[in-house]
Design a protein around this motif. Sequence first.
Motif, mmCIF file in Angstrom:
data_model
loop_
_atom_site.group_PDB
_atom_site.id
_atom_site.type_symbol
_atom_site.label_atom_id
_atom_site.label_comp_id
_atom_site.label_asym_id
_atom_site.label_seq_id
_atom_site.Cartn_x
_atom_site.Cartn_y
_atom_site.Cartn_z
ATOM 1 N N THR A 149 -4.707 -0.962 -0.215
ATOM 2 C CA THR A 149 -5.128 0.420 -0.394
ATOM 3 C C THR A 149 -5.895 0.839 0.852
ATOM 4 O O THR A 149 -6.153 0.002 1.749
ATOM 5 C CB THR A 149 -5.991 0.599 -1.654
ATOM 6 O OG1 THR A 149 -6.193 2.002 -1.874
ATOM 7 C CG2 THR A 149 -7.355 -0.058 -1.510
ATOM 8 N N ALA A 165 -2.839 1.939 -5.316
ATOM 9 C CA ALA A 165 -2.491 0.623 -4.763
ATOM 10 C C ALA A 165 -1.028 0.589 -4.323
ATOM 11 O O ALA A 165 -0.159 1.225 -4.933
ATOM 12 C CB ALA A 165 -2.760 -0.470 -5.785
ATOM 13 N N PHE A 207 -10.492 -5.316 -4.201
ATOM 14 C CA PHE A 207 -10.025 -5.041 -2.842
ATOM 15 C C PHE A 207 -11.138 -5.361 -1.858
ATOM 16 O O PHE A 207 -12.289 -4.956 -2.052
ATOM 17 C CB PHE A 207 -9.604 -3.577 -2.703
ATOM 18 C CG PHE A 207 -8.297 -3.253 -3.370
ATOM 19 C CD1 PHE A 207 -7.106 -3.415 -2.689
ATOM 20 C CD2 PHE A 207 -8.263 -2.780 -4.683
ATOM 21 C CE1 PHE A 207 -5.888 -3.110 -3.295
ATOM 22 C CE2 PHE A 207 -7.060 -2.481 -5.299
ATOM 23 C CZ PHE A 207 -5.866 -2.651 -4.607
#
Length: 525
Positions: A149, A165, A207
């Motif tokens: 991302t 994503a 992430f």
Amino acid sequence: MIRGADFKGELPGIDSRLLPENNAERAVNCEFKYNTLRAFQGLEPVSANLTPLTPKSIYLYENQHWFSFSRDTFIVKSPVEQDEFRRIYFTNSEGAQVTSNLIALGTGVMPELAYSLGVPQPAAVIVNSVIDSGGDPDDFSDDETRFYTMTYVTEYGEEGAAAEASNSATLRSPNDTVDITLPNLTTNTSNVVAKRIYRTSGSTGEFFFVAEVPLSTTTFIDNVPGDQLGEVLATANFFPPPEFMTGLTLMANGIAAGYVGNQIAFSEPFQLHAYPPEYSRSTEYDIVGIAATRTSLVVGTEGNPYVFTGVSPDSMTEDRLPLQQACVSAQSMVAIGDIVIYASPDGLVGVSPGGARLITETILSKQAWAEFQPETIRAYHYEGKYIAFYGDVGGFVFDLRNNDFVRLDFYASAGYSDTRTDTLYLVVDGNLFAWDSANETLNYVWRSKRFEGSNRRELYLRVIADNLNLVNIKIWVDDRLILNQRGLPDSPIRIPPVRGRAWQYELSGKTQITDIVMTDNVQQL
């Protein structure tokens, strides 16, 4: 004997005959320090380059530069301690914006430039493809599946919400790399200067930071080892403020609030560009205005007022107050200490920790209040007083401490209360002034109640004043003017010998008056 001392303001909802002895039928530009009658100091001119259109809002930036707006604008200073950009955030009919010392200052009307508030979410997802390094495809022990991302970042270091994503990328070997294609930002109104790339690592689903690249970068080869990844993505839901949000207000703990329709939006603490949707709350009626006290946010709606309280935007508690008094002007909402005052159809409402009430109920009837065009009121705080202007006509001062109500004979289209110097600045006829600051006072008018009796006669008059030569006095008997005199001697004077049922007098001028007495017995003087 008729005596005037311990002077007080108007009670506009009460008939002149029924007023207390020391209240006025009409009081204009009057101040009652030490229970005497005097005028506010005049308007002192201030040099400023304001918008040539009628200024509706002004702001003193960095204690020396004047910002001005031709629209009603709600302005807050950055809550960040020692903000290197000295950011100012504001909302009006053009949307939510931010300016800073990088772009705001110039020789013309300021702020010269501003950016849209908030950082846009990338509209497209990252496209990725794995570059095979030639490892053993049958050894599954070192396989890794990733998702990517990205976010946008402004010149101020503000980071926005993450893109959706990407599709999965499966690496068959630790030496494999990933070719990433980054989406472009088609319209940049938020001063975005960079992109930050994130990827998942391990089985946590979180992430982690991979790299920051310039905004113009569209491709990136990810060969960053897993043990060199950065911090976890913290801004996944840092969306811009809702479209058409207005009423920007700063609460305690660095939380900003604004509204659109019946929705209140709260920002991340000290992150005034970020308004996570899950922080939003709704009210039963559409919101008209908001104002913050030290502990809460007062919300004026088209119905009941609300109070939101909390130290964190994700834990705000709301209280719908039982008072059915709508707010009719966003610009009328003013916080004075722990009380918020706003204009309703029936008078001024005060909202405090103890609840809400119509604070002018005993001094203003609904009919008398309508004269002040409450839907047009714009108000400011000055020394415990509510200073208001209405309808391009005039203004009034309401003193919360003693319920004194006084009219002002001029109109201000904009104002700014500077707490640093305890100065109220007003824009009158397009020019900037400091209120109650000039060497010369305004002209006041103070007209007494109607004193009624049975065919009474008052023959003598005496006034105690700083400068009797500057006293103007009028006296009416049964609505007939019997005395109109400028300047008085320092001794009793004889009033024209008239009998009448209703007596009334009016004092005007610039000098301070301590006492006035009318009697038919000169010894009483």
